[in-house]
Scaffold this motif. Structure first.
Motif, PDB file in Angstrom:
ATOM      1  N   THR A   1       0.828  -1.206   0.000  1.00  0.00           N
ATOM      2  CA  THR A   1       0.000   0.000   0.000  1.00  0.00           C
ATOM      3  C   THR A   1       0.862   1.256   0.000  1.00  0.00           C
ATOM      4  O   THR A   1       0.550   2.244  -0.680  1.00  0.00           O
ATOM      5  N   LEU A   2       1.952   1.227   0.753  1.00  0.00           N
ATOM      6  CA  LEU A   2       2.881   2.356   0.740  1.00  0.00           C
ATOM      7  C   LEU A   2       3.449   2.576  -0.661  1.00  0.00           C
ATOM      8  O   LEU A   2       3.597   3.716  -1.115  1.00  0.00           O
ATOM      9  N   GLY A   3       3.763   1.480  -1.347  1.00  0.00           N
ATOM     10  CA  GLY A   3       4.297   1.604  -2.697  1.00  0.00           C
ATOM     11  C   GLY A   3       3.306   2.244  -3.654  1.00  0.00           C
ATOM     12  O   GLY A   3       3.661   3.119  -4.458  1.00  0.00           O
ATOM     13  N   VAL A   4       2.035   1.821  -3.563  1.00  0.00           N
ATOM     14  CA  VAL A   4       1.000   2.390  -4.432  1.00  0.00           C
ATOM     15  C   VAL A   4       0.779   3.867  -4.098  1.00  0.00           C
ATOM     16  O   VAL A   4       0.676   4.717  -4.995  1.00  0.00           O
ATOM     17  N   ALA A   5       0.703   4.181  -2.809  1.00  0.00           N
ATOM     18  CA  ALA A   5       0.505   5.572  -2.409  1.00  0.00           C
ATOM     19  C   ALA A   5       1.676   6.439  -2.861  1.00  0.00           C
ATOM     20  O   ALA A   5       1.497   7.594  -3.273  1.00  0.00           O
ATOM     21  N   ALA A   6       2.886   5.875  -2.808  1.00  0.00           N
ATOM     22  CA  ALA A   6       4.061   6.619  -3.258  1.00  0.00           C
ATOM     23  C   ALA A   6       3.994   6.882  -4.756  1.00  0.00           C
ATOM     24  O   ALA A   6       4.313   7.977  -5.234  1.00  0.00           O
TER      25      ALA A   6
ATOM     26  N   ASP B   1      -1.025  12.188   1.947  1.00  0.00           N
ATOM     27  CA  ASP B   1      -1.996  11.934   3.010  1.00  0.00           C
ATOM     28  C   ASP B   1      -2.112  10.446   3.315  1.00  0.00           C
ATOM     29  O   ASP B   1      -2.170  10.035   4.482  1.00  0.00           O
ATOM     30  N   LEU B   2      -2.115   9.618   2.251  1.00  0.00           N
ATOM     31  CA  LEU B   2      -2.180   8.175   2.472  1.00  0.00           C
ATOM     32  C   LEU B   2      -0.877   7.647   3.073  1.00  0.00           C
ATOM     33  O   LEU B   2      -0.890   6.739   3.910  1.00  0.00           O
ATOM     34  N   ILE B   3       0.235   8.217   2.620  1.00  0.00           N
ATOM     35  CA  ILE B   3       1.531   7.829   3.191  1.00  0.00           C
ATOM     36  C   ILE B   3       1.541   8.116   4.689  1.00  0.00           C
ATOM     37  O   ILE B   3       1.987   7.301   5.505  1.00  0.00           O
TER      38      ILE B   3
ATOM     39  N   GLU C   1      14.427   5.125   5.573  1.00  0.00           N
ATOM     40  CA  GLU C   1      15.110   4.349   4.537  1.00  0.00           C
ATOM     41  C   GLU C   1      14.152   4.006   3.403  1.00  0.00           C
ATOM     42  O   GLU C   1      14.536   3.994   2.226  1.00  0.00           O
ATOM     43  N   ALA C   2      12.890   3.738   3.741  1.00  0.00           N
ATOM     44  CA  ALA C   2      11.890   3.433   2.716  1.00  0.00           C
ATOM     45  C   ALA C   2      11.670   4.625   1.789  1.00  0.00           C
ATOM     46  O   ALA C   2      11.454   4.459   0.580  1.00  0.00           O
TER      47      ALA C   2
ATOM     48  N   LEU D   1      12.053   4.242  -2.203  1.00  0.00           N
ATOM     49  CA  LEU D   1      10.931   4.510  -3.096  1.00  0.00           C
ATOM     50  C   LEU D   1      11.237   5.646  -4.066  1.00  0.00           C
ATOM     51  O   LEU D   1      10.754   5.654  -5.205  1.00  0.00           O
ATOM     52  N   ALA D   2      12.049   6.597  -3.628  1.00  0.00           N
ATOM     53  CA  ALA D   2      12.349   7.747  -4.484  1.00  0.00           C
ATOM     54  C   ALA D   2      12.958   7.316  -5.815  1.00  0.00           C
ATOM     55  O   ALA D   2      12.690   7.911  -6.867  1.00  0.00           O
ATOM     56  N   LEU D   3      13.755   6.279  -5.790  1.00  0.00           N
ATOM     57  CA  LEU D   3      14.434   5.832  -7.002  1.00  0.00           C
ATOM     58  C   LEU D   3      13.501   5.083  -7.946  1.00  0.00           C
ATOM     59  O   LEU D   3      13.855   4.825  -9.097  1.00  0.00           O
ATOM     60  N   TYR D   4      12.311   4.743  -7.475  1.00  0.00           N
ATOM     61  CA  TYR D   4      11.354   4.016  -8.307  1.00  0.00           C
ATOM     62  C   TYR D   4      10.159   4.876  -8.725  1.00  0.00           C
ATOM     63  O   TYR D   4       9.611   4.684  -9.808  1.00  0.00           O
TER      64      TYR D   4
END
Length: 421
Positions: free
Chosen positions: A351-356, A362-364, A384-385, A389-392
């Protein structure tokens, strides 16, 4: 009077070798096999290994199999030079190796087809095998167990018949859950001590002094079996569990120590203790809420939401008066988030990945706050996450991720800090 049963052992590692030594000491010297030709050199009273499992079966009424895994067990029992190639009708194969239940039933069927008896037999503790100190945890037909009990008694201090084929292995596997689960929580406790500046050996000293026999580990199971977990005691223990686990998770948050098993324990206090928290007598009796009823699904959905987001979510959920809000609780959380295929932590990561990817700070923030509350992640892991995630998801979306995590960390720091007097 029938002749004493002869014994064989395949696999002379710690357990099999110990069983062979105990058998030899009892006067029932076994024939043995191991892939290592010198495996018996240090085993008192145990003869040199024969060339194959088939050779062992040819000279044995009862054959203990103590190998490493399912593949080896299959090869020993059903392989070209396996036990069943030469076993006499009525002989008994006793599987000591811990393998999955489908393998147990597969080998039992093969033995049955060959007119050979089969018992699954978990053993513990393995390091006591050579000292007649193990418990034999047996599954199989009662007559078969009694038939070979004299042989089992020559190497086991106690033989426990758990039920039909598979029951012994299931009991051993369940025991392993207690062992390894307690190791995990012990590792978390040691990490918490270390982070707080306490030598973990001090914790060991305290536990040894307070509970030298380890009876606390099985206290809940014993209370259930004895029927002594009264409604009042149930409520008292639940209150203590919540208070103590909350304190542990709060300290872990301050010290940035991950305690996933502790978080699970906190979120499943009611499930752990089981039924009994309320009296169910007379006019005040409570009505059970089956999980497959609408009210049961609603309650389960709210409970899972609490696990994901924290205890306050039930109040903030408000009135569930639209199809969307109802399905969010009943289906999304009551069914999807609660499916066994992925843990809550796994689903949170997805879910964090999708929100990112959608740039939803807000979801994060909501997911990050839930992760901190449940101890799924430490503040350091969330930071760290963000970088990962920033690189993706790209730097623009990552800015939203960073914002959401930062806000969640600020909220967590405020609510976790001791209040000024």
């Amino acid at each position: 009077m029938s002749a004493p049963l002869t014994a064989g052992v395949v696999g002379l590692g710690m357990i099999g070798g110990g069983v062979a030594v105990s058998l030899a000491r009892s006067g029932r010297t076994p024939v043995v096999h191991d892939i290592r030709s010198d495996a018996a050199e240090t085993l008192d009273g145990v003869p040199n290994p024969l060339g194959s499992p088939a050779d062992v079966a040819r000279d044995s009424d009862v054959i203990m199999v103590a190998v490493v895994d399912a593949d080896q067990a299959r090869a020993v029992v059903t392989g070209p030079e396996g036990l069943l190639s030469t076993a006499r009708p009525g002989a008994t194969v006793v599987l000591l190796s811990t393998v999955a239940l489908p393998v147990v039933h597969e080998l039992a069927a093969a033995c049955r087809d060959a007119d050979v008896r089969f018992l699954d037999c978990g053993v513990t503790p393995g390091d006591k095998a050579a000292d007649h100190g193990m418990v034999a945890i047996v599954g199989g037909a009662a007559d078969d167990v009694e038939h070979v009990r004299p042989v089992l008694a020559d190497w086991a201090k106690q033989v426990v018949h758990c039920g039909p084929v598979g029951a012994g292995m299931a009991t051993k596997i369940a025991r392993n859950v207690i062992t390894y689960g307690s190791w995990r929580t012990a590792a978390e406790a040691a990490a918490l001590c270390s982070a707080a500046g306490v030598d973990p050996t001090t914790l060991t000293t305290v536990i040894d002094a307070a509970d030298p026999e380890g009876s606390t580990l099985l206290q809940l199971l014993r209370m259930r079996a004895e029927g002594s977990l009264t409604p009042e005691l149930h409520r008292q223990i639940a209150t203590l569990m919540v208070k103590d686990l909350d304190a542990a998770l709060s300290l872990a948050g301050e010290l940035e120590v991950g305690l996933p098993a502790t978080g699970v324990a906190r979120n499943h206090v009611a499930d752990t203790l089981g039924p009994g928290g309320e009296e169910r007598t007379g006019d005040d009796a409570l009505t059970e809420t089956p999980a497959d009823t609408p009210s049961g699904r609603r309650e389960r959905g709210l409970a899972v939401m609490e696990e994901v987001y924290g205890p306050a979510v039930r109040e903030s959920a408000g009135a569930l008066d639209t199809p969307f809000t109802e399905q969010t609780v009943d289906y999304l959380f009551g069914e999807v988030w609660d499916r066994p295929g992925l843990s809550v932590r796994d689903r949170r990561l997805l879910t964090l990945g999708v929100a990112a990817a959608t740039g939803r700070s807000d979801l994060i923030r909501i997911q990050a706050a839930g992760a901190l509350n449940s101890a799924d992640f430490t503040p350091g892991q969330l930071d760290e996450a963000v970088l990962h995630l920033a690189l993706y998801v790209g730097w623009c979306n990552a800015t939203a991720v960073h914002q959401g995590v930062a806000e969640a960390l600020d909220d967590h720091a405020r609510t976790s800090s001791p209040k000024e007097k």
